[in-house]
Design a protein around this motif. Structure first.
Motif, PDB file in Angstrom:
ATOM      1  N   TYR A 127       0.857  -1.186   0.000  1.00 28.17           N
ATOM      2  CA  TYR A 127       0.000   0.000   0.000  1.00 28.17           C
ATOM      3  C   TYR A 127       0.889   1.230   0.000  1.00 28.17           C
ATOM      4  O   TYR A 127       2.075   1.171   0.334  1.00 28.17           O
ATOM      5  CB  TYR A 127      -0.944   0.020   1.202  1.00 28.17           C
ATOM      6  N   TRP A 128       0.325   2.353  -0.415  1.00 29.59           N
ATOM      7  CA  TRP A 128       1.039   3.628  -0.406  1.00 29.59           C
ATOM      8  C   TRP A 128       0.054   4.715  -0.004  1.00 29.59           C
ATOM      9  O   TRP A 128      -0.838   5.068  -0.761  1.00 29.59           O
ATOM     10  CB  TRP A 128       1.633   3.923  -1.786  1.00 29.59           C
ATOM     11  N   LEU A 129       0.228   5.220   1.193  1.00 28.52           N
ATOM     12  CA  LEU A 129      -0.711   6.189   1.748  1.00 28.52           C
ATOM     13  C   LEU A 129      -0.436   7.608   1.290  1.00 28.52           C
ATOM     14  O   LEU A 129      -1.264   8.496   1.433  1.00 28.52           O
ATOM     15  CB  LEU A 129      -0.659   6.147   3.277  1.00 28.52           C
ATOM     16  N   GLY A 130       0.738   7.825   0.748  1.00 31.09           N
ATOM     17  CA  GLY A 130       1.208   9.155   0.363  1.00 31.09           C
ATOM     18  C   GLY A 130       2.709   9.199   0.558  1.00 31.09           C
ATOM     19  O   GLY A 130       3.299   8.322   1.207  1.00 31.09           O
ATOM     20  N   ASP A 131       3.354  10.219   0.013  1.00 33.19           N
ATOM     21  CA  ASP A 131       4.816  10.253   0.038  1.00 33.19           C
ATOM     22  C   ASP A 131       5.403  10.425   1.431  1.00 33.19           C
ATOM     23  O   ASP A 131       6.606  10.198   1.634  1.00 33.19           O
ATOM     24  CB  ASP A 131       5.334  11.360  -0.885  1.00 33.19           C
TER      25      ASP A 131
ATOM     26  N   GLN B 102      -8.450  12.307  -4.080  1.00 34.66           N
ATOM     27  CA  GLN B 102      -7.052  12.087  -3.721  1.00 34.66           C
ATOM     28  C   GLN B 102      -6.499  13.238  -2.889  1.00 34.66           C
ATOM     29  O   GLN B 102      -5.755  13.028  -1.925  1.00 34.66           O
ATOM     30  CB  GLN B 102      -6.210  11.887  -4.984  1.00 34.66           C
ATOM     31  N   TRP B 103      -6.881  14.463  -3.239  1.00 32.58           N
ATOM     32  CA  TRP B 103      -6.406  15.622  -2.478  1.00 32.58           C
ATOM     33  C   TRP B 103      -6.915  15.562  -1.045  1.00 32.58           C
ATOM     34  O   TRP B 103      -6.161  15.811  -0.101  1.00 32.58           O
ATOM     35  CB  TRP B 103      -6.878  16.917  -3.152  1.00 32.58           C
TER      36      TRP B 103
ATOM     37  N   TRP C  79      -7.808  12.886   0.597  1.00 32.56           N
ATOM     38  CA  TRP C  79      -7.133  11.759   1.254  1.00 32.56           C
ATOM     39  C   TRP C  79      -5.732  12.150   1.715  1.00 32.56           C
ATOM     40  O   TRP C  79      -5.356  11.901   2.873  1.00 32.56           O
ATOM     41  CB  TRP C  79      -7.078  10.567   0.310  1.00 32.56           C
ATOM     42  N   LEU C  80      -4.957  12.748   0.837  1.00 33.39           N
ATOM     43  CA  LEU C  80      -3.567  13.086   1.158  1.00 33.39           C
ATOM     44  C   LEU C  80      -3.458  14.149   2.243  1.00 33.39           C
ATOM     45  O   LEU C  80      -2.397  14.290   2.867  1.00 33.39           O
ATOM     46  CB  LEU C  80      -2.833  13.537  -0.104  1.00 33.39           C
ATOM     47  N   ASN C  81      -4.529  14.888   2.478  1.00 34.94           N
ATOM     48  CA  ASN C  81      -4.509  15.921   3.510  1.00 34.94           C
ATOM     49  C   ASN C  81      -5.099  15.453   4.845  1.00 34.94           C
ATOM     50  O   ASN C  81      -5.172  16.243   5.796  1.00 34.94           O
ATOM     51  CB  ASN C  81      -5.236  17.173   3.019  1.00 34.94           C
ATOM     52  N   LEU C  82      -5.481  14.191   4.915  1.00 34.01           N
ATOM     53  CA  LEU C  82      -5.917  13.617   6.180  1.00 34.01           C
ATOM     54  C   LEU C  82      -4.697  13.287   7.040  1.00 34.01           C
ATOM     55  O   LEU C  82      -3.618  12.997   6.514  1.00 34.01           O
ATOM     56  CB  LEU C  82      -6.716  12.333   5.944  1.00 34.01           C
ATOM     57  N   PRO C  83      -4.822  13.308   8.365  1.00 40.15           N
ATOM     58  CA  PRO C  83      -3.715  12.895   9.229  1.00 40.15           C
ATOM     59  C   PRO C  83      -3.285  11.465   8.906  1.00 40.15           C
ATOM     60  O   PRO C  83      -4.112  10.630   8.528  1.00 40.15           O
ATOM     61  CB  PRO C  83      -4.312  12.997  10.635  1.00 40.15           C
ATOM     62  N   ARG C  84      -2.016  11.184   9.070  1.00 39.55           N
ATOM     63  CA  ARG C  84      -1.468   9.875   8.724  1.00 39.55           C
ATOM     64  C   ARG C  84      -2.183   8.745   9.476  1.00 39.55           C
ATOM     65  O   ARG C  84      -2.459   7.685   8.902  1.00 39.55           O
ATOM     66  CB  ARG C  84       0.033   9.851   9.036  1.00 39.55           C
ATOM     67  N   ARG C  85      -2.499   8.945  10.754  1.00 37.83           N
ATOM     68  CA  ARG C  85      -3.120   7.880  11.539  1.00 37.83           C
ATOM     69  C   ARG C  85      -4.491   7.503  10.969  1.00 37.83           C
ATOM     70  O   ARG C  85      -4.884   6.325  11.004  1.00 37.83           O
ATOM     71  CB  ARG C  85      -3.249   8.297  13.001  1.00 37.83           C
ATOM     72  N   ILE C  86      -5.204   8.496  10.416  1.00 38.91           N
ATOM     73  CA  ILE C  86      -6.510   8.218   9.824  1.00 38.91           C
ATOM     74  C   ILE C  86      -6.341   7.463   8.514  1.00 38.91           C
ATOM     75  O   ILE C  86      -7.077   6.512   8.223  1.00 38.91           O
ATOM     76  CB  ILE C  86      -7.297   9.527   9.608  1.00 38.91           C
TER      77      ILE C  86
END
Length: 248
Positions: A47-51, A141-142, A144-151
């Protein structure tokens, strides 16, 4: 001496499978380092949650391992898969690779070749195609990528569990590519060769209009790749032996 062009996909790398990680590093130090170019056609990672995932030591190390190919003059290209469809420029820079769209057209040995991850051609799986369209919406996608990492971690785990549960009740035919979709793609891009992954069924399929090469998945240290030696394409296991093809 002609250096080969290599194609891989569906490694699903993660800390959960150290054997495959070790096999990938051996591949990078061996066949990949001797190649002219390496194309990674999706699902490099589980999986890849973001960079910002590069902040995790495991993923940062994998990116650095790939980046070492640059010193051997190996060009690396990455196409997003259904598991890792959110790579950005930070990832591209860290791994010293070029991100290419799905699908993409390349010229190799005087031949036009269509590259894809493959999930777009699984058109019989209507539910998945709805999800795929939503997941690739730029606004979604925008957000999603701006949600906190834990979420993102929590929601990604929920999605993976839901996908596994749903796939247990789907037929293999539904989850495989649709031949009409393949024929349409070959016609649309005026090519006689398609290379893709996603279905985890390595094989060379013959069509009236051309050939379809399906890349193998990697699991527990086993896997393989497709190699173009300047004249022909061959599906190879990691030990160098050939996969069975439709011509055999």
């Amino acid at each position: 001496m002609t250096r080969a062009t290599l194609f891989i996909s569906d490694l699903h790398l993660g800390p959960h499978d150290p054997a495959t990680v070790a096999a990938f590093r051996q591949f990078l130090a061996g066949p990949a380092r001797q190649a002219d170019a390496l194309y990674i056609l999706g699902d490099l990672f589980e999986y890849w949650l973001g960079d910002d995932q590069l902040d995790d030591a495991f993923y940062g190390d994998i990116a650095r391992d790939i980046a070492q190919l640059k010193s051997a003059n190996v060009a690396v290209y990455f196409m997003a898969g259904n598991r890792d469809f959110l790579p950005g420029q930070r990832f591209a820079q860290a791994a010293q690779l070029t991100i290419i769209p799905d699908p993409s057209i390349i010229e190799l040995g005087g031949q036009t070749i269509l590259l894809a991850h493959g999930d777009a051609y699984c058109t019989d799986d209507v539910g998945y195609q709805r999800y795929r369209k939503l997941a690739r919406n730029r606004l979604v996608q925008w957000i999603w990528l701006n949600l906190p990492r834990r979420i993102r971690d929590r929601e990604a785990q929920k999605l993976r569990n839901k996908s596994k549960a749903m796939n247990q009740h789907k037929s293999q035919m539904i989850m495989d590519v649709n031949n009409a979709a393949i024929e349409a793609a070959l016609k649309k891009y005026a090519t006689k060769v398609l290379i893709h992954g996603h279905t985890h069924k390595p094989f060379t399929h013959q069509y009236p209009t051309g050939l379809r090469y399906v890349l193998p998945d990697w699991h527990l240290g086993e896997g393989g790749y497709l190699a173009h030696d300047g004249q022909q394409l061959r599906l190879l296991r990691l030990d160098g032996t050939s996969f069975k093809s439709s011509n055999e």
